[in-house]
Design an enzyme around this catalytic site. Structure first.
Site, PDB file in Angstrom:
ATOM      1  CE1 TYR A 132      -8.958   1.270   1.994  1.00 43.07           C
ATOM      2  CE2 TYR A 132      -8.615   2.740   0.130  1.00 43.07           C
ATOM      3  CZ  TYR A 132      -8.401   2.419   1.457  1.00 43.07           C
ATOM      4  OH  TYR A 132      -7.644   3.251   2.249  1.00 43.07           O
ATOM      5  CE  LYS A 160      -5.477   0.319   2.098  1.00 42.70           C
ATOM      6  NZ  LYS A 160      -4.976   1.534   1.405  1.00 42.70           N
TER       7      LYS A 160
END
Length: 288
Positions: A132, A160
């Site tokens: 992330y 992400k």
């Protein structure tokens, strides 16, 4: 893992304990809406305001309620290796399909430090992991070169990306699954090589996100663009204050609990609340 994932809120009661009834009702409803996955204990879920025990309970409740209808990607945000490792092991033990692991915040590690951090988590757990990158919140960027190195590890499945830099998916699309972390870039992110989104407002309008995703997959470009314009209009007021304040307020207007937040998040500005209420009155028109 790909498609539309919803970042879950953690609803609270007036005493700021977790509102389990609303939470489980919401997860159950989302699982029936055709989405691909849910993400408990992320930014939208106020994970940093939850105790480790509460985080584990939220993940357990999500897995139990989902009943394998969608994938559960559990947020496991920590600053230190032992802290993150403990959260990942808890998510693994509770039956989540994977862990969403943000870069350690505040300490601003080097790229080599980030590589060693994720490599150590990978080796210790052998648990599917989605990296992330959210430099706006963590003050550190997970560089493309570091991501490529990490993508060689067998349990690093995806990324992400909340940087809004659309050159990144182009440079990473052949290495791992890519999720947009910004609702505003959903369609452009797909066009740049992305494979899905972990969305805040898809919890309110899952059908619209699914229609964009399926239009893109079916190469219906005009339809995807038309729907993305509607999405942009709907989302405008939802990001005028710190997440999850706006989305929790929207949920409350739709009957999903109360908009209580744990400090240090403050009250929602009146202008933001008014904008959200207006958009929700137009919800049916926007979706269709």
């Amino acid at each position: 893992m790909r498609g539309v994932f919803v970042a879950l809120i953690t609803p609270f009661l007036e005493d700021l304990s977790i509102d389990w009834k609303t939470f489980e009702r919401l997860v159950d409803w989302l699982c029936d809406q055709g989405i691909d996955g849910v993400v408990p204990c992320g930014t939208t879920g106020e994970a940093l305001a939850l105790s480790p025990e509460e985080q584990r309970e939220v993940i357990r409740s999500t897995v139990k309620t989902a009943r394998k209808r969608v994938q559960v990607l559990a947020g496991t945000a920590g600053v230190t290796l032992p802290q993150t490792l403990s959260l990942m092991r808890a998510a693994q033990a509770e039956g989540a399909e994977g862990a969403l692991v943000v870069t350690p915040y505040y300490i601003r590690p080097s790229q080599e430090g980030l590589f060693q951090y994720y490599s150590a988590l990978h080796q210790a757990t052998q648990f599917p992991m989605v990296l992330y990158n959210n430099p706006g919140r963590t003050c550190v960027t997970l560089e493309v070169s570091t991501i490529r190195r990490l993508a060689e590890l067998p349990f690093v499945l995806g990324l992400k990306d909340s940087s809004s830099d659309l050159s990144r998916p182009i440079n990473l699309m052949s290495h791992l699954t890519l999720f947009s972390g910004e609702d505003a870039t959903f369609l452009p992110f797909l066009a740049a090589g992305g494979h899905g989104i972990i969305s805040v407002s898809a919890g309110i309008i899952p059908g619209l996100y699914q229609r964009i995703w399926h239009a893109w997959q079916n190469k219906e470009m005009h339809e995807a663009q038309h729907l993305a314009q509607a999405l942009s209009y709907f989302n405008a007021p939802f990001f005028q204050a710190s997440n999850p304040g706006p989305i929790k307020y929207a949920y409350s207007l739709l009957g999903w609990g109360k908009p209580y937040l744990r400090v240090p998040l403050g009250p929602l500005p009146a202008s933001c609340a008014q904008g959200i209420a207006q958009r929700l009155t137009e919800l049916e028109r926007v979706i269709h």
